[in-house]
Design a protein around this motif. Structure first.
Motif, PDB file in Angstrom:
ATOM      1  N   THR A  68      -5.392  -6.440 -16.381  1.00 25.29           N
ATOM      2  CA  THR A  68      -6.179  -7.158 -15.697  1.00 25.29           C
ATOM      3  C   THR A  68      -6.970  -7.350 -14.958  1.00 25.29           C
ATOM      4  OG1 THR A  68      -4.974  -5.245 -14.495  1.00 25.29           O
ATOM      5  CG2 THR A  68      -3.619  -7.433 -14.710  1.00 25.29           C
ATOM      6  N   GLY A  69      -8.306  -6.744 -15.702  1.00 25.17           N
ATOM      7  CA  GLY A  69      -9.728  -6.801 -14.968  1.00 25.17           C
ATOM      8  C   GLY A  69     -10.264  -5.517 -14.032  1.00 25.17           C
ATOM      9  N   LEU A  70      -8.623  -4.040 -14.231  1.00 28.04           N
ATOM     10  CA  LEU A  70      -9.410  -3.466 -12.966  1.00 28.04           C
ATOM     11  C   LEU A  70      -9.634  -2.045 -14.159  1.00 28.04           C
ATOM     12  CD1 LEU A  70      -6.393  -4.915 -10.663  1.00 28.04           C
ATOM     13  CD2 LEU A  70      -8.756  -4.553 -10.345  1.00 28.04           C
ATOM     14  N   SER A  71     -10.325  -1.895 -15.056  1.00 27.64           N
ATOM     15  CA  SER A  71     -10.410  -1.441 -15.656  1.00 27.64           C
ATOM     16  C   SER A  71     -11.024  -0.029 -14.792  1.00 27.64           C
ATOM     17  CB  SER A  71     -11.028  -1.469 -16.745  1.00 27.64           C
ATOM     18  OG  SER A  71     -12.196  -1.996 -16.287  1.00 27.64           O
ATOM     19  N   HIS A  72     -11.476   0.182 -13.768  1.00 29.97           N
ATOM     20  CA  HIS A  72     -12.536   0.270 -13.122  1.00 29.97           C
ATOM     21  C   HIS A  72     -11.104   1.530 -12.010  1.00 29.97           C
ATOM     22  CE1 HIS A  72     -11.903  -3.483 -10.755  1.00 29.97           C
ATOM     23  NE2 HIS A  72     -12.420  -2.203  -9.986  1.00 29.97           N
ATOM     24  N   VAL A  73     -10.062   0.561 -11.611  1.00 28.41           N
ATOM     25  CA  VAL A  73      -9.268   1.539 -10.893  1.00 28.41           C
ATOM     26  C   VAL A  73      -8.199   3.030 -11.481  1.00 28.41           C
ATOM     27  CG1 VAL A  73      -7.383   1.295  -9.788  1.00 28.41           C
ATOM     28  CG2 VAL A  73      -8.247  -0.527  -9.431  1.00 28.41           C
ATOM     29  N   THR A  74      -8.797   4.137 -11.678  1.00 28.12           N
ATOM     30  CA  THR A  74      -9.024   5.184 -11.578  1.00 28.12           C
ATOM     31  C   THR A  74      -8.605   5.989 -10.743  1.00 28.12           C
ATOM     32  OG1 THR A  74     -10.690   6.471 -11.160  1.00 28.12           O
ATOM     33  CG2 THR A  74     -11.373   5.393 -12.890  1.00 28.12           C
ATOM     34  N   TYR A 133      -2.780 -11.517  -3.281  1.00 29.32           N
ATOM     35  CA  TYR A 133      -2.091 -10.793  -5.210  1.00 29.32           C
ATOM     36  C   TYR A 133      -2.021  -9.931  -4.950  1.00 29.32           C
ATOM     37  CZ  TYR A 133      -5.101  -8.398  -8.495  1.00 29.32           C
ATOM     38  OH  TYR A 133      -5.725  -7.230  -9.678  1.00 29.32           O
ATOM     39  N   PRO A 134      -2.031  -8.395  -4.064  1.00 24.44           N
ATOM     40  CA  PRO A 134      -1.566  -7.395  -4.216  1.00 24.44           C
ATOM     41  C   PRO A 134       0.405  -7.626  -4.354  1.00 24.44           C
ATOM     42  CG  PRO A 134      -2.649  -7.456  -1.736  1.00 24.44           C
ATOM     43  CD  PRO A 134      -2.528  -8.793  -1.920  1.00 24.44           C
ATOM     44  N   TRP A 135       0.589  -8.239  -3.674  1.00 20.00           N
ATOM     45  CA  TRP A 135       2.173  -8.722  -3.760  1.00 20.00           C
ATOM     46  C   TRP A 135       2.497  -9.342  -5.421  1.00 20.00           C
ATOM     47  CZ3 TRP A 135       7.068  -7.470  -1.926  1.00 20.00           C
ATOM     48  CH2 TRP A 135       7.161  -6.763  -0.648  1.00 20.00           C
ATOM     49  N   ASN A 136       1.389 -10.460  -5.585  1.00 18.76           N
ATOM     50  CA  ASN A 136       2.036 -11.115  -7.155  1.00 18.76           C
ATOM     51  C   ASN A 136       1.596  -9.629  -7.827  1.00 18.76           C
ATOM     52  OD1 ASN A 136       1.040 -12.649  -9.101  1.00 18.76           O
ATOM     53  ND2 ASN A 136      -0.863 -12.551  -9.105  1.00 18.76           N
ATOM     54  N   ASP A 155      -5.893   5.362  -4.572  1.00 19.01           N
ATOM     55  CA  ASP A 155      -7.364   5.313  -3.691  1.00 19.01           C
ATOM     56  C   ASP A 155      -8.243   3.570  -4.396  1.00 19.01           C
ATOM     57  OD1 ASP A 155      -6.371   6.599  -1.345  1.00 19.01           O
ATOM     58  OD2 ASP A 155      -7.339   8.587  -1.750  1.00 19.01           O
ATOM     59  N   ASP A 156      -8.673   3.860  -5.561  1.00 16.72           N
ATOM     60  CA  ASP A 156      -9.191   2.607  -5.526  1.00 16.72           C
ATOM     61  C   ASP A 156      -7.807   1.452  -6.022  1.00 16.72           C
ATOM     62  OD1 ASP A 156     -11.735   4.252  -6.431  1.00 16.72           O
ATOM     63  OD2 ASP A 156     -11.042   4.595  -8.455  1.00 16.72           O
ATOM     64  N   LEU A 157      -7.234   1.655  -6.352  1.00 20.89           N
ATOM     65  CA  LEU A 157      -6.087   0.532  -6.358  1.00 20.89           C
ATOM     66  C   LEU A 157      -5.841  -0.223  -4.413  1.00 20.89           C
ATOM     67  CD1 LEU A 157      -4.644  -1.894  -7.631  1.00 20.89           C
ATOM     68  CD2 LEU A 157      -2.746  -0.175  -8.002  1.00 20.89           C
ATOM     69  N   ILE A 158      -5.656   0.179  -3.847  1.00 16.44           N
ATOM     70  CA  ILE A 158      -5.735   0.206  -2.191  1.00 16.44           C
ATOM     71  C   ILE A 158      -6.900  -0.763  -1.994  1.00 16.44           C
ATOM     72  CG2 ILE A 158      -5.759   1.359  -0.135  1.00 16.44           C
ATOM     73  CD1 ILE A 158      -3.835   3.530  -1.141  1.00 16.44           C
ATOM     74  N   LYS A 159      -7.913   0.164  -2.498  1.00 17.85           N
ATOM     75  CA  LYS A 159      -9.133  -0.379  -1.988  1.00 17.85           C
ATOM     76  C   LYS A 159      -9.639  -2.196  -2.557  1.00 17.85           C
ATOM     77  CE  LYS A 159     -12.120   3.477  -1.718  1.00 17.85           C
ATOM     78  NZ  LYS A 159     -13.451   5.030  -2.626  1.00 17.85           N
ATOM     79  N   VAL A 160      -8.877  -1.915  -4.037  1.00 19.46           N
ATOM     80  CA  VAL A 160      -8.805  -3.908  -4.886  1.00 19.46           C
ATOM     81  C   VAL A 160      -7.927  -4.041  -3.509  1.00 19.46           C
ATOM     82  CG1 VAL A 160      -8.096  -5.019  -6.359  1.00 19.46           C
ATOM     83  CG2 VAL A 160      -9.456  -2.605  -6.725  1.00 19.46           C
ATOM     84  N   VAL A 164       0.799  -1.136   0.062  1.00 21.72           N
ATOM     85  CA  VAL A 164       0.314  -0.009   0.474  1.00 21.72           C
ATOM     86  C   VAL A 164       0.919   1.596  -0.268  1.00 21.72           C
ATOM     87  CG1 VAL A 164      -1.446   1.086   1.782  1.00 21.72           C
ATOM     88  CG2 VAL A 164      -1.852  -1.244   0.903  1.00 21.72           C
ATOM     89  N   ASN A 165       2.211   1.326   0.864  1.00 24.26           N
ATOM     90  CA  ASN A 165       2.875   2.540   0.823  1.00 24.26           C
ATOM     91  C   ASN A 165       3.457   2.582  -0.634  1.00 24.26           C
ATOM     92  OD1 ASN A 165       2.484   2.890   3.545  1.00 24.26           O
ATOM     93  ND2 ASN A 165       4.234   1.736   4.726  1.00 24.26           N
ATOM     94  N   SER A 166       3.654   1.128  -1.223  1.00 18.22           N
ATOM     95  CA  SER A 166       4.280   1.919  -2.674  1.00 18.22           C
ATOM     96  C   SER A 166       3.465   2.288  -3.741  1.00 18.22           C
ATOM     97  CB  SER A 166       5.094   0.440  -2.689  1.00 18.22           C
ATOM     98  OG  SER A 166       3.990  -0.790  -3.692  1.00 18.22           O
ATOM     99  N   VAL A 167       2.571   1.929  -3.187  1.00 10.64           N
ATOM    100  CA  VAL A 167       1.090   2.846  -3.930  1.00 10.64           C
ATOM    101  C   VAL A 167       1.154   4.087  -4.539  1.00 10.64           C
ATOM    102  CG1 VAL A 167      -1.304   2.738  -4.767  1.00 10.64           C
ATOM    103  CG2 VAL A 167       0.292   0.200  -4.681  1.00 10.64           C
ATOM    104  N   LYS A 168       1.082   4.826  -2.960  1.00  8.49           N
ATOM    105  CA  LYS A 168       0.809   5.509  -2.208  1.00  8.49           C
ATOM    106  C   LYS A 168       2.696   6.550  -2.542  1.00  8.49           C
ATOM    107  CE  LYS A 168      -2.313   5.151   1.473  1.00  8.49           C
ATOM    108  NZ  LYS A 168      -2.075   5.405   3.224  1.00  8.49           N
ATOM    109  N   ALA A 169       2.878   5.926  -2.957  1.00  9.52           N
ATOM    110  CA  ALA A 169       4.427   6.570  -2.922  1.00  9.52           C
ATOM    111  C   ALA A 169       4.883   6.745  -4.888  1.00  9.52           C
ATOM    112  CB  ALA A 169       5.860   5.199  -2.773  1.00  9.52           C
ATOM    113  N   LEU A 170       4.232   5.905  -5.354  1.00 16.45           N
ATOM    114  CA  LEU A 170       4.182   5.888  -6.484  1.00 16.45           C
ATOM    115  C   LEU A 170       3.392   7.035  -7.679  1.00 16.45           C
ATOM    116  CD1 LEU A 170       4.265   2.307  -8.402  1.00 16.45           C
ATOM    117  CD2 LEU A 170       5.719   4.223  -8.783  1.00 16.45           C
TER     118      LEU A 170
END
Length: 338
Positions: free
Chosen positions: A80-86, A102-105, A89-94, A54-60
């Motif tokens: 990857t079937g995540l077209s709704h992620v914009t 899943y997150p590491w993969n 925050d959306d990705l972190i919710k996933v 989660v922290n890596s997503v925020k840093a990016l």
């Protein structure tokens, strides 16, 4: 894949199948490269592991405010079937609602990497496992420097004559010890009969870590096998020389070392390449690159019987799918007899 495996491989997969799920990345690596490492799953599913992702997503997102608008990112999410992620925050919710693995993969093999990342990890781990096991027939001391979450001391079939010393910072050793005693050991029985010694010391301070190593039972008068995987690229050239010369000073004739190094990365000549490099956090942290890792070993006194392999060699060795580029090298050297 399970149906075509040998009995031991089939049983190993079945034994731990209940811990895994269908979100794990598919791999084209052949059965000959299958690695027994149930520990990896547990290490990727802790609360701390999810927090790190989660922290890596925020840093990016902070470094690249328009990250989720970029065509490369949109294509990755679409694939990857995540077209709704914009947004971040959306990705972190996933991640918060997904399976533990899943997150590491997703981050390693799709978002900041590619599916071939998993294949390279398989090849690298398999090759190092094989080299370590071959040398443990004659060398009874194994030292893993910058050990991190390396679990070879537990998952490989070492006999009781072997001692594996794992050297890393006190924070890393404490976390690893807690994971082993509080969680992992309740689920997995080690295959290894080796004695496993954790050495809490900072590799930047030669006198400190060498004293700690000896105090843990290491005998510098006997041959040893040293492993530096995923470490040297985070050090400067001068730091590498100091570290390897210190290792040599602690090694009897006949000792061996295996180092992983990273080859120079081609410059980003297109906006797409620049974006991919910026998304790959490890690349930004690398401090050394080389096409001649043998020179490190020559200068440190491990210049005998040099063996150098890259991913193209490993593909040929194990009959695995072809990899793009070489990227890493794995070099073995021996300290000659006096």
């Amino acid at each position: 894949m399970i149906k075509s495996g040998i009995e031991a491989q089939i049983n190993a997969v079945k034994e731990y199948a209940s811990f895994f799920d269908d979100t794990l990345v598919d791999s084209n690596v052949p059965l000959s490269c299958i690695i027994y490492d149930p520990y990896a799953y547990f290490l990727c599913t802790t609360p701390e592991a999810k927090e790190l992702v989660v922290n890596s997503v925020k840093a990016l997102n902070n470094a690249l405010p328009t990250l989720f608008e970029h065509p490369i990112v949109r294509n990755k999410l679409q694939a990857t079937g995540l077209s709704h992620v914009t947004s971040a925050d959306d990705l972190i919710k996933v991640f918060e609602t997904s399976s533990p693995s899943y997150p590491w993969n997703f981050m390693a093999c799709y978002f900041t990497g590619t599916p071939s990342t998993a294949d390279k990890i398989f090849l690298r781990t398999k090759y190092i496992d094989d080299v370590v096991m071959e040398n443990q027939k004659t060398i009874k001391q194994i030292v893993v420097i910058g050990a991190g979450m390396d679990m070879r001391a537990l998952r490989l079939e070492f006999d009781q004559e072997i001692t594996v010393f794992e050297v890393d910072t006190p924070q890393v050793i404490e976390y690893k010890t807690n994971m082993l005693t509080k969680t992992i050991s309740k689920h997995i029985t080690p295959r290894s009969k080796a004695k496993n010694c954790h050495v809490s010391a900072d590799l930047r301070f030669a006198e400190q870590w060498t004293k700690q190593l000896v105090a843990s039972g290491y005998d510098p008068t006997k041959p040893s096998f040293w492993l530096a995987e995923g470490l040297l690229m985070y050090l400067s050239e001068d730091e590498i020389d100091v570290l390897l010369k210190t290792v040599s000073s602690m090694s009897a004739p006949g000792s061996k070392i295996l180092i992983q190094t990273v080859e120079p990365i081609p410059p980003a000549t297109t906006p797409e390449m620049k974006m991919l490099y910026m998304m790959s956090a490890p690349i930004g942290e690398f401090r050394s690159f080389t096409t001649t890792p043998n020179l490190y070993l020559d200068r440190a006194g491990f210049g005998s019987d040099i063996v150098l392999k890259n991913y193209l060699h490993l593909v040929e060795l194990y009959g695995a799918p072809k990899q793009n580029g070489t990227s890493s090298a794995f070099t073995i050297g021996t300290k000659p007899s006096l």
